[in-house]
Design a protein around this motif. Structure first.
Motif, PDB file in Angstrom:
ATOM      1  N   SER A   3       0.826  -1.213   0.000  1.00 52.16           N
ATOM      2  CA  SER A   3       0.000   0.000   0.000  1.00 52.16           C
ATOM      3  C   SER A   3       0.859   1.261   0.000  1.00 52.16           C
ATOM      4  O   SER A   3       0.523   2.243  -0.666  1.00 52.16           O
ATOM      5  N   ASP A  89      -4.578  -8.280 -11.010  1.00 46.61           N
ATOM      6  CA  ASP A  89      -4.950  -9.539 -10.357  1.00 46.61           C
ATOM      7  C   ASP A  89      -4.179 -10.718 -10.940  1.00 46.61           C
ATOM      8  O   ASP A  89      -3.792 -11.644 -10.217  1.00 46.61           O
ATOM      9  N   PRO A 112      -7.421  -8.558  -4.567  1.00 47.88           N
ATOM     10  CA  PRO A 112      -6.456  -7.503  -4.258  1.00 47.88           C
ATOM     11  C   PRO A 112      -6.509  -6.332  -5.235  1.00 47.88           C
ATOM     12  O   PRO A 112      -6.458  -5.170  -4.822  1.00 47.88           O
ATOM     13  N   ALA A 115      -9.386  -3.928  -4.709  1.00 53.69           N
ATOM     14  CA  ALA A 115      -9.137  -3.088  -3.537  1.00 53.69           C
ATOM     15  C   ALA A 115      -8.128  -1.994  -3.890  1.00 53.69           C
ATOM     16  O   ALA A 115      -8.277  -0.831  -3.483  1.00 53.69           O
ATOM     17  N   ILE A 116      -7.116  -2.351  -4.668  1.00 51.10           N
ATOM     18  CA  ILE A 116      -6.134  -1.366  -5.123  1.00 51.10           C
ATOM     19  C   ILE A 116      -6.790  -0.347  -6.040  1.00 51.10           C
ATOM     20  O   ILE A 116      -6.437   0.832  -6.033  1.00 51.10           O
ATOM     21  N   SER A 161      -5.572   1.052   3.108  1.00 51.03           N
ATOM     22  CA  SER A 161      -4.182   0.618   2.928  1.00 51.03           C
ATOM     23  C   SER A 161      -3.858  -0.540   3.861  1.00 51.03           C
ATOM     24  O   SER A 161      -3.256  -1.542   3.447  1.00 51.03           O
ATOM     25  N   SER A 163      -5.980  -2.629   5.189  1.00 48.32           N
ATOM     26  CA  SER A 163      -6.756  -3.803   4.790  1.00 48.32           C
ATOM     27  C   SER A 163      -6.115  -4.523   3.605  1.00 48.32           C
ATOM     28  O   SER A 163      -6.087  -5.759   3.556  1.00 48.32           O
ATOM     29  N   ILE A 164      -5.599  -3.751   2.642  1.00 46.63           N
ATOM     30  CA  ILE A 164      -4.935  -4.359   1.485  1.00 46.63           C
ATOM     31  C   ILE A 164      -3.682  -5.107   1.916  1.00 46.63           C
ATOM     32  O   ILE A 164      -3.435  -6.248   1.491  1.00 46.63           O
ATOM     33  N   ASP A 165      -2.879  -4.481   2.771  1.00 42.07           N
ATOM     34  CA  ASP A 165      -1.656  -5.134   3.249  1.00 42.07           C
ATOM     35  C   ASP A 165      -1.984  -6.412   4.014  1.00 42.07           C
ATOM     36  O   ASP A 165      -1.307  -7.441   3.848  1.00 42.07           O
TER      37      ASP A 165
END
Length: 201
Positions: A3, A89, A112, A115-116, A161, A163-165
């Motif tokens: 992130s 992805d 992922p 979300a990004i 950020s 949550s993505i990590d």
């Protein structure tokens, strides 16, 4: 963490675009074409261009012909955006292809890359809300409102950020696994949109 890398690249892409502030200015992606960084920069550049297309098409003085032209450009740009998310992805599917999911592993509500995608849009919201919060031609009520909204956006970016990590960490550890679905936007497909396939030759 990805992130932090993504947020830095998104900021660079947005600033690079605004040096010219021209929808048709060609992209000058500074990253290796085979890298994730290249895809992240491309993704945010596409989003930035589309952001400004959406501004233009809302001009109340635009002619119907111009409006239709911009609508079609936006549709095309949105398909490119979707394709780019799916490329990201694909990168992660390859990255974690050797990870064996644990017995009780489960999928996430979104992949992922999607979300990004939201993180890239947030970067644009933050950039433009910051401009609004610092306008010298706006009244104090406008400035205060925009500063309040900017605080919320910054908090949202922090949470997203994290949550993505955490999602990528869980995938790497086998606690979650990726399951990706193509978007299948039917209105762009001449074989699936009845307005197109029923059109008389």
């Amino acid at each position: 963490m990805i992130s932090a890398i993504a947020n830095k690249i998104f900021q660079r892409a947005i600033e690079d675009y605004h040096r010219h502030d021209d929808i048709d200015h060609p992209i000058e992606n500074p990253y290796n074409s085979l890298s994730l960084e290249h895809l992240l920069y491309l993704k945010c550049w596409i989003d930035t261009v589309q952001w400004h297309m959406e501004d233009v098409v809302r001009n109340p003085d635009i002619t119907p012909e111009e409006g239709l032209n911009w609508k079609r450009r936006i549709d095309k740009q949105n398909q490119i955006r979707t394709d780019t998310v799916e490329y990201i992805d694909s990168y992660y599917l390859q990255e974690y292809s050797d990870v064996r999911a644990k017995e009780h592993a489960h999928i996430n509500t979104e992949s992922p890359a999607w979300a990004i995608d939201r993180l890239s849009i947030l970067a644009l919201k933050i950039y433009h809300m910051n401009l609004e919060a610092n306008r010298i031609d706006a009244d104090q009520a406008h400035i205060a409102s925009c500063k309040s909204k900017l605080d919320v956006l910054l908090e949202q970016r922090k949470d997203l950020s994290q949550s993505i990590d955490e999602l990528l960490t869980d995938i790497a550890a086998g606690n979650k696994y990726m399951k990706v679905y193509k978007q299948m936007k039917m209105y762009n497909d001449p074989s699936l949109n009845p307005v197109l396939y029923k059109k008389t030759p």
